[in-house]
Design a protein around this motif. Structure first.
Motif, PDB file in Angstrom:
ATOM      1  N   ILE A 137       0.843  -1.201   0.000  1.00 14.82           N
ATOM      2  CA  ILE A 137       0.000   0.000   0.000  1.00 14.82           C
ATOM      3  C   ILE A 137       0.872   1.244   0.000  1.00 14.82           C
ATOM      4  CG2 ILE A 137      -1.922   1.201   1.079  1.00 14.82           C
ATOM      5  CD1 ILE A 137      -2.461  -1.344   2.716  1.00 14.82           C
ATOM      6  N   SER A 138       0.695   2.067  -1.027  1.00 15.47           N
ATOM      7  CA  SER A 138       1.296   3.395  -1.065  1.00 15.47           C
ATOM      8  C   SER A 138       0.209   4.407  -0.751  1.00 15.47           C
ATOM      9  CB  SER A 138       1.886   3.696  -2.446  1.00 15.47           C
ATOM     10  OG  SER A 138       3.002   2.883  -2.712  1.00 15.47           O
ATOM     11  N   LEU A 139       0.391   5.151   0.323  1.00 14.99           N
ATOM     12  CA  LEU A 139      -0.584   6.174   0.690  1.00 14.99           C
ATOM     13  C   LEU A 139      -0.523   7.364  -0.255  1.00 14.99           C
ATOM     14  CD1 LEU A 139      -0.127   6.186   4.552  1.00 14.99           C
ATOM     15  CD2 LEU A 139      -2.288   5.758   3.362  1.00 14.99           C
ATOM     16  N   GLY A 140      -1.584   8.141  -0.234  1.00 19.76           N
ATOM     17  CA  GLY A 140      -1.555   9.413  -0.917  1.00 19.76           C
ATOM     18  C   GLY A 140      -0.604  10.369  -0.219  1.00 19.76           C
ATOM     19  N   PRO A 141      -0.265  11.494  -0.858  1.00 23.75           N
ATOM     20  CA  PRO A 141       0.755  12.387  -0.303  1.00 23.75           C
ATOM     21  C   PRO A 141       0.267  13.257   0.847  1.00 23.75           C
ATOM     22  CG  PRO A 141      -0.125  13.308  -2.321  1.00 23.75           C
ATOM     23  CD  PRO A 141      -0.748  11.946  -2.176  1.00 23.75           C
ATOM     24  N   GLN A 142      -1.017  13.156   1.212  1.00 25.34           N
ATOM     25  CA  GLN A 142      -1.520  13.966   2.322  1.00 25.34           C
ATOM     26  C   GLN A 142      -1.052  13.471   3.684  1.00 25.34           C
ATOM     27  OE1 GLN A 142      -3.223  11.766   0.419  1.00 25.34           O
ATOM     28  NE2 GLN A 142      -5.380  11.701   1.014  1.00 25.34           N
ATOM     29  N   TYR A 143      -0.471  12.260   3.708  1.00 31.99           N
ATOM     30  CA  TYR A 143       0.050  11.704   4.959  1.00 31.99           C
ATOM     31  C   TYR A 143       1.537  11.386   4.808  1.00 31.99           C
ATOM     32  CZ  TYR A 143      -4.969  10.628   5.415  1.00 31.99           C
ATOM     33  OH  TYR A 143      -6.330  10.704   5.445  1.00 31.99           O
ATOM     34  N   LEU A 144       2.265  11.461   5.935  1.00 37.83           N
ATOM     35  CA  LEU A 144       3.659  11.037   5.964  1.00 37.83           C
ATOM     36  C   LEU A 144       3.835   9.676   6.625  1.00 37.83           C
ATOM     37  CD1 LEU A 144       5.811  14.211   6.742  1.00 37.83           C
ATOM     38  CD2 LEU A 144       6.171  12.587   4.887  1.00 37.83           C
ATOM     39  N   VAL A 145       2.731   9.036   6.992  1.00 35.54           N
ATOM     40  CA  VAL A 145       2.784   7.695   7.564  1.00 35.54           C
ATOM     41  C   VAL A 145       3.529   6.763   6.602  1.00 35.54           C
ATOM     42  CG1 VAL A 145       1.351   5.707   8.223  1.00 35.54           C
ATOM     43  CG2 VAL A 145       0.635   8.025   8.839  1.00 35.54           C
ATOM     44  N   PRO A 146       4.373   5.880   7.103  1.00 32.98           N
ATOM     45  CA  PRO A 146       5.073   4.952   6.203  1.00 32.98           C
ATOM     46  C   PRO A 146       4.101   4.152   5.344  1.00 32.98           C
ATOM     47  CG  PRO A 146       5.971   4.807   8.430  1.00 32.98           C
ATOM     48  CD  PRO A 146       4.753   5.669   8.517  1.00 32.98           C
ATOM     49  N   ASN A 147       4.563   3.736   4.187  1.00 34.72           N
ATOM     50  CA  ASN A 147       3.780   2.830   3.356  1.00 34.72           C
ATOM     51  C   ASN A 147       3.861   1.414   3.919  1.00 34.72           C
ATOM     52  OD1 ASN A 147       2.876   4.824   1.532  1.00 34.72           O
ATOM     53  ND2 ASN A 147       4.807   4.723   0.419  1.00 34.72           N
ATOM     54  N   PHE A 148       2.961   0.559   3.467  1.00 35.83           N
ATOM     55  CA  PHE A 148       2.792  -0.776   4.055  1.00 35.83           C
ATOM     56  C   PHE A 148       3.273  -1.838   3.082  1.00 35.83           C
ATOM     57  CE2 PHE A 148       0.317  -4.570   5.174  1.00 35.83           C
ATOM     58  CZ  PHE A 148       0.463  -4.605   6.553  1.00 35.83           C
ATOM     59  N   GLY A 149       4.218  -2.659   3.524  1.00 30.60           N
ATOM     60  CA  GLY A 149       4.731  -3.740   2.688  1.00 30.60           C
ATOM     61  C   GLY A 149       4.525  -5.080   3.359  1.00 30.60           C
ATOM     62  N   PHE A 150       3.996  -6.041   2.597  1.00 36.32           N
ATOM     63  CA  PHE A 150       3.670  -7.341   3.175  1.00 36.32           C
ATOM     64  C   PHE A 150       3.737  -8.407   2.095  1.00 36.32           C
ATOM     65  CE2 PHE A 150       0.610 -10.680   4.237  1.00 36.32           C
ATOM     66  CZ  PHE A 150       0.959 -10.992   5.537  1.00 36.32           C
ATOM     67  N   ALA A 151       4.408  -9.516   2.416  1.00 37.40           N
ATOM     68  CA  ALA A 151       4.471 -10.634   1.470  1.00 37.40           C
ATOM     69  C   ALA A 151       4.563 -11.941   2.235  1.00 37.40           C
ATOM     70  CB  ALA A 151       5.668 -10.490   0.535  1.00 37.40           C
ATOM     71  N   LEU A 152       3.907 -12.953   1.697  1.00 36.93           N
ATOM     72  CA  LEU A 152       4.023 -14.321   2.180  1.00 36.93           C
ATOM     73  C   LEU A 152       4.291 -15.208   0.982  1.00 36.93           C
ATOM     74  CD1 LEU A 152       0.946 -14.531   4.603  1.00 36.93           C
ATOM     75  CD2 LEU A 152       3.347 -14.307   5.252  1.00 36.93           C
ATOM     76  N   GLY A 153       4.848 -16.384   1.237  1.00 37.03           N
ATOM     77  CA  GLY A 153       5.077 -17.288   0.122  1.00 37.03           C
ATOM     78  C   GLY A 153       5.642 -18.610   0.574  1.00 37.03           C
ATOM     79  N   THR A 154       5.911 -19.467  -0.412  1.00 38.28           N
ATOM     80  CA  THR A 154       6.559 -20.753  -0.174  1.00 38.28           C
ATOM     81  C   THR A 154       7.683 -20.905  -1.193  1.00 38.28           C
ATOM     82  OG1 THR A 154       4.938 -21.887  -1.606  1.00 38.28           O
ATOM     83  CG2 THR A 154       4.476 -21.839   0.748  1.00 38.28           C
ATOM     84  N   ILE A 155       8.914 -21.241  -0.676  1.00 34.93           N
ATOM     85  CA  ILE A 155      10.061 -21.275  -1.605  1.00 34.93           C
ATOM     86  C   ILE A 155      11.031 -22.439  -1.393  1.00 34.93           C
ATOM     87  CG2 ILE A 155      10.015 -18.797  -2.105  1.00 34.93           C
ATOM     88  CD1 ILE A 155      12.169 -18.338  -0.001  1.00 34.93           C
ATOM     89  N   PRO A 156      10.644 -23.658  -1.010  1.00 24.61           N
ATOM     90  CA  PRO A 156       9.309 -24.119  -0.637  1.00 24.61           C
ATOM     91  C   PRO A 156       8.966 -23.949   0.835  1.00 24.61           C
ATOM     92  CG  PRO A 156      10.778 -25.976  -0.746  1.00 24.61           C
ATOM     93  CD  PRO A 156      11.599 -24.764  -1.135  1.00 24.61           C
ATOM     94  N   ASP A 157       9.936 -23.639   1.721  1.00 23.01           N
ATOM     95  CA  ASP A 157       9.600 -23.296   3.099  1.00 23.01           C
ATOM     96  C   ASP A 157       8.782 -22.010   3.120  1.00 23.01           C
ATOM     97  OD1 ASP A 157      10.924 -25.474   4.110  1.00 23.01           O
ATOM     98  OD2 ASP A 157      12.712 -24.381   4.760  1.00 23.01           O
ATOM     99  N   LEU A 158       8.144 -21.767   4.221  1.00 22.34           N
ATOM    100  CA  LEU A 158       7.403 -20.527   4.393  1.00 22.34           C
ATOM    101  C   LEU A 158       8.350 -19.338   4.308  1.00 22.34           C
ATOM    102  CD1 LEU A 158       4.941 -18.805   5.354  1.00 22.34           C
ATOM    103  CD2 LEU A 158       5.636 -19.371   7.684  1.00 22.34           C
ATOM    104  N   PHE A 159       7.958 -18.323   3.519  1.00 20.66           N
ATOM    105  CA  PHE A 159       8.690 -17.066   3.439  1.00 20.66           C
ATOM    106  C   PHE A 159       7.766 -15.950   3.896  1.00 20.66           C
ATOM    107  CE2 PHE A 159       9.483 -13.085   1.183  1.00 20.66           C
ATOM    108  CZ  PHE A 159      10.790 -12.823   1.574  1.00 20.66           C
ATOM    109  N   LEU A 160       8.300 -15.012   4.696  1.00 18.42           N
ATOM    110  CA  LEU A 160       7.487 -13.879   5.124  1.00 18.42           C
ATOM    111  C   LEU A 160       8.302 -12.597   5.113  1.00 18.42           C
ATOM    112  CD1 LEU A 160       7.278 -13.790   8.973  1.00 18.42           C
ATOM    113  CD2 LEU A 160       8.051 -15.865   7.866  1.00 18.42           C
ATOM    114  N   TYR A 161       7.621 -11.523   4.719  1.00 19.35           N
ATOM    115  CA  TYR A 161       8.210 -10.181   4.700  1.00 19.35           C
ATOM    116  C   TYR A 161       7.151  -9.210   5.174  1.00 19.35           C
ATOM    117  CZ  TYR A 161       8.935  -5.555   2.634  1.00 19.35           C
ATOM    118  OH  TYR A 161       9.011  -4.199   2.441  1.00 19.35           O
ATOM    119  N   MET A 162       7.519  -8.359   6.102  1.00 16.33           N
ATOM    120  CA  MET A 162       6.642  -7.270   6.532  1.00 16.33           C
ATOM    121  C   MET A 162       7.521  -6.065   6.831  1.00 16.33           C
ATOM    122  SD  MET A 162       4.231  -9.256   9.324  1.00 16.33           S
ATOM    123  CE  MET A 162       4.025 -11.035   9.208  1.00 16.33           C
ATOM    124  N   ASP A 163       7.071  -4.898   6.420  1.00 12.89           N
ATOM    125  CA  ASP A 163       7.850  -3.701   6.714  1.00 12.89           C
ATOM    126  C   ASP A 163       6.965  -2.469   6.581  1.00 12.89           C
ATOM    127  OD1 ASP A 163      10.098  -2.344   7.521  1.00 12.89           O
ATOM    128  OD2 ASP A 163      11.199  -2.576   5.645  1.00 12.89           O
TER     129      ASP A 163
END
Length: 271
Positions: free
Chosen positions: A99-125
């Motif tokens: 999620i990229s917010l509109g420019p009216q806020y300075l709140v950080p943008n939201f990054g999230f990913a899950l997957g299998t490679i083949p173990d579970l992979f996770l990313y959040m920031d």
């Protein structure tokens, strides 16, 4: 702290290419569906017509690849992606909410990913929209709240830190980013789901309470967001697996849609 993962995504998949991860994928995709329901409940969003051809990836190829890509925009949201790609019966899946917010806020943008490679992979920031080294108040406000969680995961041997081989990808991750591999057992997935919802709820609260960005800063902020979004998408280590499943031309169009290069809806003006 558990062992570090230094191999690339494609090396990990090639080492175990035939793991049936359908059940794990369904559980992980279910997590993203609960999250996206919260997001739709909070924001007024429109689906961009540019993603119409990517609603079902099975129509794009004769391979075992599947997936979908939905791109949204709205008054408060510049660009939102809810997507997945992969071959669940053959080890690899990759799913995103970004999620990229509109420019009216300075709140950080939201990054999230899950997957299998083949173990579970996770990313959040939380993707910063200010200089964390120079703006200590911004750093304390948005990153101190998850510092304890970061340290706890680092100490949990079930979670193996994933170290990207791509320099830019590492630069794009903050010091409290979640980037791990783990065995996809139910207890671990429960932890992942808990953290995912805690981070999303925290982020939504920040948006609700955010002060407005000064008008003169908004054009530059909006262009900075798009530049970073484009760079992250272009350097995603999973892009080469998308090429294998669907061919280079289709994969390039997917990536362009992910960062907003094919958008048809107008960008929010931030007012």
């Amino acid at each position: 702290m558990g062992e570090k993962i230094l191999k690339s995504v494609i090396e990990l998949v090639e080492a175990n290419p035939s793991v049936n991860n359908r059940a794990v994928f369904e559980r992980l995709w279910g997590i993203t569906e609960k999250m996206i329901a919260k997001i739709h409940a909070r924001f007024e969003l429109s689906l961009d017509p540019c993603c119409a051809s990517f609603q079902d990836y099975k129509t794009l190829s004769q391979t075992s690849g599947e997936g979908s890509l939905k791109a949204y925009s709205g008054k408060e949201i510049d660009w939102l992606i809810h997507s997945y790609i992969g071959s669940p019966e053959s080890s690899f899946t990759n799913m995103h909410i970004t999620i990229s917010l509109g420019p009216q806020y300075l709140v950080p943008n939201f990054g999230f990913a899950l997957g299998t490679i083949p173990d579970l992979f996770l990313y959040m920031d939380f993707i910063p929209r200010a200089d964390l080294l120079a703006d200590i108040d911004y750093t304390d406000k948005y990153y101190e709240p998850v510092n304890g969680e970061y340290l706890s995961l680092q100490a949990d041997k079930r979670f193996k830190p994933f170290i990207s081989r791509d320099l830019y990808t590492r630069i794009a991750m903050t010091p409290t980013a979640v980037g791990y591999c783990a065995d996809p057992d139910p207890e671990v997935i429960d932890i992942v789901e808990k953290i995912a919802h805690e981070r999303l709820d925290m982020w939504l609260k920040w948006v609700d309470e955010a002060e407005k960005t000064p008008l003169e800063q908004r054009p530059q902020l909006m262009e900075r967001d798009q530049t970073i979004r484009r760079n992250i998408c272009l350097r995603d280590p999973a892009n080469n697996l998308a090429e294998r499943l669907f061919g280079r031309e289709t994969a390039e169009q997917m990536v362009a849609t992910l960062w907003g290069g094919n958008r048809t809806l107008p960008r929010p003006d931030g007012n």
